[in-house]
Write an enzyme that holds these catalytic residues in place. Structure first.
Site, PDB file in Angstrom:
ATOM      1  N   ARG A   1       0.847  -1.206   0.000  1.00 26.90           N
ATOM      2  CA  ARG A   1       0.000   0.000   0.000  1.00 26.90           C
ATOM      3  C   ARG A   1       0.877   1.248   0.000  1.00 26.90           C
ATOM      4  O   ARG A   1       2.108   1.158   0.036  1.00 26.90           O
ATOM      5  CB  ARG A   1      -0.924  -0.004   1.223  1.00 26.90           C
TER       6      ARG A   1
ATOM      7  N   ALA B   1       9.829  -0.159   3.175  1.00 24.30           N
ATOM      8  CA  ALA B   1       9.037  -0.560   4.351  1.00 24.30           C
ATOM      9  C   ALA B   1       9.413   0.309   5.539  1.00 24.30           C
ATOM     10  O   ALA B   1      10.595   0.546   5.803  1.00 24.30           O
ATOM     11  CB  ALA B   1       9.282  -2.038   4.672  1.00 24.30           C
ATOM     12  N   GLY B   2       8.428   0.816   6.230  1.00 26.56           N
ATOM     13  CA  GLY B   2       8.714   1.672   7.385  1.00 26.56           C
ATOM     14  C   GLY B   2       7.509   1.743   8.291  1.00 26.56           C
ATOM     15  O   GLY B   2       6.371   1.515   7.860  1.00 26.56           O
TER      16      GLY B   2
ATOM     17  N   LEU C   1       5.654  11.046  22.767  1.00 31.18           N
ATOM     18  CA  LEU C   1       6.616  12.008  23.306  1.00 31.18           C
ATOM     19  C   LEU C   1       7.665  11.213  24.086  1.00 31.18           C
ATOM     20  O   LEU C   1       7.378  10.133  24.615  1.00 31.18           O
ATOM     21  CB  LEU C   1       5.918  13.034  24.193  1.00 31.18           C
TER      22      LEU C   1
ATOM     23  N   TYR D   1      11.497   7.494  15.252  1.00 35.37           N
ATOM     24  CA  TYR D   1      11.342   7.518  13.792  1.00 35.37           C
ATOM     25  C   TYR D   1      12.390   8.442  13.146  1.00 35.37           C
ATOM     26  O   TYR D   1      13.085   8.063  12.195  1.00 35.37           O
ATOM     27  CB  TYR D   1       9.932   8.003  13.462  1.00 35.37           C
TER      28      TYR D   1
HETATM   29  P1  NAI Z   1       2.267   2.847   4.939  1.00 36.15           P
HETATM   30  O1  NAI Z   1       2.103   2.542   6.382  1.00 36.15           O
HETATM   31  O2  NAI Z   1       1.068   3.256   4.154  1.00 36.15           O
HETATM   32  O3  NAI Z   1       2.957   1.607   4.190  1.00 36.15           O
HETATM   33  C1  NAI Z   1       4.085   0.973   4.716  1.00 36.15           C
HETATM   34  C2  NAI Z   1       4.096  -0.467   4.262  1.00 36.15           C
HETATM   35  O4  NAI Z   1       5.257  -1.100   4.847  1.00 36.15           O
HETATM   36  C3  NAI Z   1       2.861  -1.247   4.749  1.00 36.15           C
HETATM   37  O5  NAI Z   1       2.283  -1.956   3.676  1.00 36.15           O
HETATM   38  C4  NAI Z   1       3.442  -2.171   5.800  1.00 36.15           C
HETATM   39  O6  NAI Z   1       2.744  -3.418   5.941  1.00 36.15           O
HETATM   40  C5  NAI Z   1       4.869  -2.376   5.306  1.00 36.15           C
HETATM   41  N1  NAI Z   1       5.740  -2.861   6.374  1.00 36.15           N
HETATM   42  C6  NAI Z   1       5.795  -2.432   7.656  1.00 36.15           C
HETATM   43  N2  NAI Z   1       6.652  -3.177   8.362  1.00 36.15           N
HETATM   44  C7  NAI Z   1       7.152  -4.110   7.513  1.00 36.15           C
HETATM   45  C8  NAI Z   1       8.069  -5.177   7.661  1.00 36.15           C
HETATM   46  N3  NAI Z   1       8.625  -5.454   8.860  1.00 36.15           N
HETATM   47  N4  NAI Z   1       8.364  -5.934   6.581  1.00 36.15           N
HETATM   48  C9  NAI Z   1       7.785  -5.675   5.379  1.00 36.15           C
HETATM   49  N5  NAI Z   1       6.904  -4.684   5.181  1.00 36.15           N
HETATM   50  C10 NAI Z   1       6.587  -3.905   6.233  1.00 36.15           C
HETATM   51  O7  NAI Z   1       3.405   3.965   4.872  1.00 36.15           O
HETATM   52  P2  NAI Z   1       3.826   4.991   3.719  1.00 36.15           P
HETATM   53  O8  NAI Z   1       3.313   6.323   4.101  1.00 36.15           O
HETATM   54  O9  NAI Z   1       3.520   4.442   2.392  1.00 36.15           O
HETATM   55  O10 NAI Z   1       5.411   5.013   3.958  1.00 36.15           O
HETATM   56  C11 NAI Z   1       6.336   4.301   3.150  1.00 36.15           C
HETATM   57  C12 NAI Z   1       7.743   4.752   3.523  1.00 36.15           C
HETATM   58  O11 NAI Z   1       7.853   6.160   3.328  1.00 36.15           O
HETATM   59  C13 NAI Z   1       8.109   4.498   4.988  1.00 36.15           C
HETATM   60  O12 NAI Z   1       9.468   4.137   5.091  1.00 36.15           O
HETATM   61  C14 NAI Z   1       7.873   5.846   5.624  1.00 36.15           C
HETATM   62  O13 NAI Z   1       8.630   6.010   6.796  1.00 36.15           O
HETATM   63  C15 NAI Z   1       8.338   6.769   4.512  1.00 36.15           C
HETATM   64  N6  NAI Z   1       7.818   8.122   4.597  1.00 36.15           N
HETATM   65  C16 NAI Z   1       6.479   8.386   4.548  1.00 36.15           C
HETATM   66  C17 NAI Z   1       6.032   9.686   4.606  1.00 36.15           C
HETATM   67  C18 NAI Z   1       4.595  10.045   4.556  1.00 36.15           C
HETATM   68  O14 NAI Z   1       4.294  11.237   4.728  1.00 36.15           O
HETATM   69  N7  NAI Z   1       3.688   9.131   4.307  1.00 36.15           N
HETATM   70  C19 NAI Z   1       6.967  10.806   4.744  1.00 36.15           C
HETATM   71  C20 NAI Z   1       8.345  10.419   4.757  1.00 36.15           C
HETATM   72  C21 NAI Z   1       8.744   9.123   4.682  1.00 36.15           C
END
Ligand code: NAI
Length: 251
Positions: free
Chosen positions: A23, A95-96, A102, A159
Site C-alpha cells: 500500500r 518498508a517503514g 513524546l 522515527y
Molecule cells: P504505509 O504505512 O502506508 O505503508 C508501509 C508499508 O510497509 C505497509 O504496507 C506495511 O505493511 C509495510 N511494512 C511495515 N513493516 C514491515 C516489515 N517489517 N516488513 C515488510 N513490510 C513492512 O506507509 P507509507 O506512508 O507508504 O510510507 C512508506 C515509507 O515512506 C516508509 O518508510 C515511511 O517512513 C516513509 N515516509 C512516509 C512519509 C509520509 O508522509 N507518508 C513521509 C516520509 C517518509
C-alpha cells in the site's frame, strides 16, 4: 553507463525489489518501476495478504510475503532472484513504521521496533544480498528516509533517528557499493497522503500539509518518480545523495 535501448522503458530487463509494497508509497513505487519496464518483486508482511497480491498482479510482478526484520529475509530474496531471475538490479528499501510518543512515554518496545524495521533492515538486506551474490553490478539501492530525519518531528524521536540513520547508511555505503558499480541514494519525502499519515492527529496533519509550499500533502507518485530516476541508467553517475521530495518544503 549505456543508454537504454528503449527510452520509454528505462528499466527494461531489470529486476526490482520493493519492500512495503502492499500500500501507500510502496504500492506506487511498484507501479512506476513496472511502468518503466522493471519486473517488480513486491514484498510486504504476510499480514498484508490480498493487498500485496493485488499490487503484484496489477504490475505483472511477483508477490513476496516477507517481514524485512526476519533473520532470513535477505536469504529468501536471494533464493528467489537467483532461481527465477539473474539476480536483483534494484533494491528499494521502502518498508517503514511509526510508533510515535513524546520521549517521556517512548517505551523500549516502540523504540526497538522502529529501529528494527526502518534502520537495521535496510542495511541488513543489502549486506545479505551482497553476501549471497544476489545484487548485480550496475545496480541501484534506494532507501526511503524522511524529512523527519533531517528536520526532526515532535513525538518522533525513534522515527526521526532511524530516518537520519538511513542517510548515514547511504553515506557509509556509497564508496563500498561503488566498488561494484552499484549506486545508493535516498529520498526524503515530506508529508505524503497515505494510511501512515492518516493515522496522525488532524492538527499535526494540517501542519504537515502547510509545510508544503503548495499547501497540500504530497502524492505517492512524487516519491515514486524520484526513485525510478535513481534506478535508471540516467542516474548511473549519481550516488550518495539524499533528495527531498516535499514540494519546496519550508524545512
Ligand atoms: P504505509 O504505512 O502506508 O505503508 C508501509 C508499508 O510497509 C505497509 O504496507 C506495511 O505493511 C509495510 N511494512 C511495515 N513493516 C514491515 C516489515 N517489517 N516488513 C515488510 N513490510 C513492512 O506507509 P507509507 O506512508 O507508504 O510510507 C512508506 C515509507 O515512506 C516508509 O518508510 C515511511 O517512513 C516513509 N515516509 C512516509 C512519509 C509520509 O508522509 N507518508 C513521509 C516520509 C517518509
Amino acid at each position: 553507463a549505456e543508454a537504454p535501448a528503449d527510452w520509454d522503458k528505462p528499466l527494461a530487463g531489470k529486476v526490482a525489489l520493493v519492500t512495503g509494497a502492499a500500500r501507500g508509497i510502496g504500492a506506487t513505487i511498484a507501479e512506476v518501476l513496472s511502468r518503466d519496464g522493471a519486473h517488480v518483486i513486491a514484498a510486504d508482511i504476510p499480514a498484508a495478504g490480498e493487498a500485496l497480491s493485488e499490487v503484484a498482479n496489477k504490475v505483472g510482478g511477483t508477490a513476496l510475503p516477507l517481514d524485512v526484520t526476519a533473520p532470513d529475509a535477505g536469504a529468501k530474496i536471494a533464493e528467489l532472484v537467483k532461481s527465477r531471475h539473474s539476480g536483483l538490479d534494484i533494491v528499494v528499501n521502502n518498508a517503514g513504521i511509526t510508533r510515535d510518543k513524546l520521549l517521556a512515554n517512548m517505551d523500549e518496545g516502540k523504540w526497538n521496533s522502529v529501529m528494527a524495521v526502518n534502520l537495521k533492515a535496510p542495511k541488513q538486506l543489502v549486506d545479505d544480498l551482497l553476501a549471497a551474490g544476489a545484487l548485480n553490478e550496475g545496480g541501484s539501492v534506494v532507501d526511503v528516509s524522511s524529512i523527519a530525519g533531517i528536520a526532526g518531528n515532535r513525538g518522533q524521536t525513534n522515527y526521526g533517528a532511524t530516518k537520519a540513520g538511513v542517510i548515514g547508511i547511504v553515506d557509509a555505503y556509497t564508496p563500498v557499493l561503488a566498488e561494484k558499480n552499484i549506486t545508493i541514494n535516498a529520498v526524503a519525502p515530506g508529508f505524503i497522503e497515505t494510511a501512515m499519515t492518516a493515522a496522525i492527529p488532524l492538527a499535526t496533519r494540517q501542519a504537515g500539509r502547510l509545510m508544503n509550499s503548495l499547501q497540500q500533502g504530497g502524492q505517492t507518485v512524487d516519491v515514486a518518480e524520484t526513485i525510478s530516476y535513481f534506478a535508471a541508467p540516467a542516474s548511473a553517475a549519481v550516488t550518495g545523495n539524499v533528495v527531498r521530495v516535499c514540494g519546496q518544503s519550508l524545512l
